[in-house]
Scaffold this active site. Structure first.
Site, PDB file in Angstrom:
ATOM      1  CG  ASP A  42      28.338  43.531  37.289  1.00  0.00           C
ATOM      2  OD1 ASP A  42      28.945  44.112  36.368  1.00  0.00           O
ATOM      3  OD2 ASP A  42      27.174  43.105  37.164  1.00  0.00           O
TER       4      ASP A  42
ATOM      5  CE  LYS B 282      23.488  45.689  29.918  1.00  0.00           C
ATOM      6  NZ  LYS B 282      23.663  44.243  30.048  1.00  0.00           N
TER       7      LYS B 282
ATOM      8  NE  ARG C 148      31.720  22.006  25.043  1.00  0.00           N
ATOM      9  CZ  ARG C 148      31.815  20.802  24.500  1.00  0.00           C
ATOM     10  NH1 ARG C 148      31.114  20.489  23.422  1.00  0.00           N
ATOM     11  NH2 ARG C 148      32.628  19.890  25.007  1.00  0.00           N
TER      12      ARG C 148
ATOM     13  CE1 TYR D 168      19.413  43.542  34.743  1.00  0.00           C
ATOM     14  CE2 TYR D 168      20.785  41.575  34.835  1.00  0.00           C
ATOM     15  CZ  TYR D 168      19.829  42.341  34.198  1.00  0.00           C
ATOM     16  OH  TYR D 168      19.286  41.902  33.018  1.00  0.00           O
TER      17      TYR D 168
END
Length: 386
Positions: A179, A204, A53, A105
């Site tokens: 972004d 994406k 982690r 978004y």
């Protein structure tokens, strides 16, 4: 004396962060599925790795690669784009004010309005194509200005350099985050334009094959990076080693894919601009786009996303979408396959209908993620459906 030349994007995409595996000579990074690592004695691990982690060798390669591509110093990867934004918002002091674009978004708006606002965060939405709107929105508590450029789904282009200069004048202690999902580092590097933080939904274009979910933050400031690393570890919103491997595999062809996406999108945008069944085409590469000139300065090309409205209005949307054969009706974007969606019902359904209408996300708006298929086939499919 010959000066050392900076490697080109393609070279960095393929080689940054990893040369070969020291143990075996493998040219691709191993997928380290280990959750924990042996220690020589309590508190003295064999290497820097103690628990995956906190740090994982495969993730380290991906984070270094993305930082290099964005011309940044520190990269952090997450389980999704929303997880990356969530971590960034957790780094803000209580009572902070955030400025976001009016067509942000839907998942970003949902996170701010439904998760962080009840916890004391405040936000203002404005049309960021007008720098005066951002200046008016700034107040004494502003800690984050969050840009999408190109924006989703109206493909607005926001002047990163101008916003960075405004931030430095009016709220120098705030962070400017961009972004960069639609543009990718191949088309735009916001840190070079004055941004403090770059965010990606690596799901994406960086992933590019519709088979992995991920997110990333890239920064230059070490203090900020350490704060984000702490939160990344403390909250545990990390990608799996397999996801990191898939993203590394995909990044090696990012420049090739983006060239094809851009070529196909430009061809289709021009063709649809003269189609009688299409009332509006939104694409930064068209001279009719209101921020076309800015896009030519800020971006290296115009991307693979197009938004359109149909002449016959909302009633024509569903029949058109149902007739398509190559374009797949689906959420998400940036894959090698062409996708198409209806923002008002799908990706931006979380935004109230009145606000969607006010900012231009009409019920007849359709968002197209142009893939890298043969462009003649894509045009034929669109024409027969229209």
């Amino acid at each position: 004396m010959v000066s050392k030349k900076e490697p080109g994007f393609a070279t960095k995409a393929i080689h940054a962060g990893f040369s070969h595996d020291k143990a075996t000579g493998a040219v691709m990074p191993p997928i380290y599925m280990a959750s924990t690592y042996a220690q020589l004695s309590p508190g003295h691990p064999i290497s820097k790795y103690e628990y995956s982690r906190t740090a994982n060798p495969t993730r380290d390669v991906l984070e270094a690669n993305l930082a290099t591509l964005e011309n940044g110093r520190f990269g952090l990867c997450f389980a999704s784009g929303c997880a990356a934004l969530n971590t960034l918002l957790q780094a803000l002091p209580s009572g902070s004010h955030v400025i976001i674009s009016d067509d942000v978004y839907g998942g970003t708006l949902r996170l701010l309005s439904q998760i962080f606002t009840p916890m004391g965060l405040h936000y203002t939405q404005c049309d960021m194509t007008d720098i005066n709107n951002i200046e008016q929105a700034i107040n004494e508590n502003t800690q984050l200005i969050w840009l999408e450029t190109p924006s989703n789904p109206l493909l607005k282009i926001i002047d990163i350099t101008a916003v960075a200069q405004l931030k430095q004048q009016k709220c120098p202690n705030a962070w400017l985050a961009v972004d960069n999902t639609f543009a990718t580092p191949y088309l735009q590097t916001p840190l070079d334009l004055g941004a403090d933080i770059v965010c990606h939904s690596t799901t994406k274009y960086i992933g590019g094959h519709s088979d992995v979910i991920g997110g990333a933050l890239i920064v230059n400031n070490e203090t900020l990076a350490q704060k984000l690393y702490f939160l990344q570890n403390a909250t545990g919103s990390i990608p799996s080693p397999m996801d990191c491997y898939l993203l590394l595999r995909s990044i090696k062809t990012l420049h090739v894919r983006m060239n094809a996406h851009c070529h196909n999108a430009k061809t289709i945008a021009k063709a649809l601009s003269s189609h009688p069944k299409v009332s509006r085409v939104i694409y930064p590469g068209l001279s009719t786009h209101p921020e076309h000139y800015l896009a030519t300065k800020q971006m290296r090309d115009f991307g693979g996303m197009i938004s359109i409205t149909l002449t016959d209005g909302p009633k024509a949307v569903i029949p058109f979408l149902k007739k398509l054969k190559i374009f797949t009706l689906a959420e998400s974007l940036g894959g090698v396959e062409s996708l198409i969606e209806h923002p008002a019902v799908m990706t931006h359904a979380a935004i109230p209908a009145e606000h969607r209408k006010k900012i231009g996300i009409e019920d007849s708006l359709i968002r197209i993620s142009v893939g890298i298929e043969a462009v003649d086939d894509l045009l034929e499919d669109l024409n027969q459906a229209l």
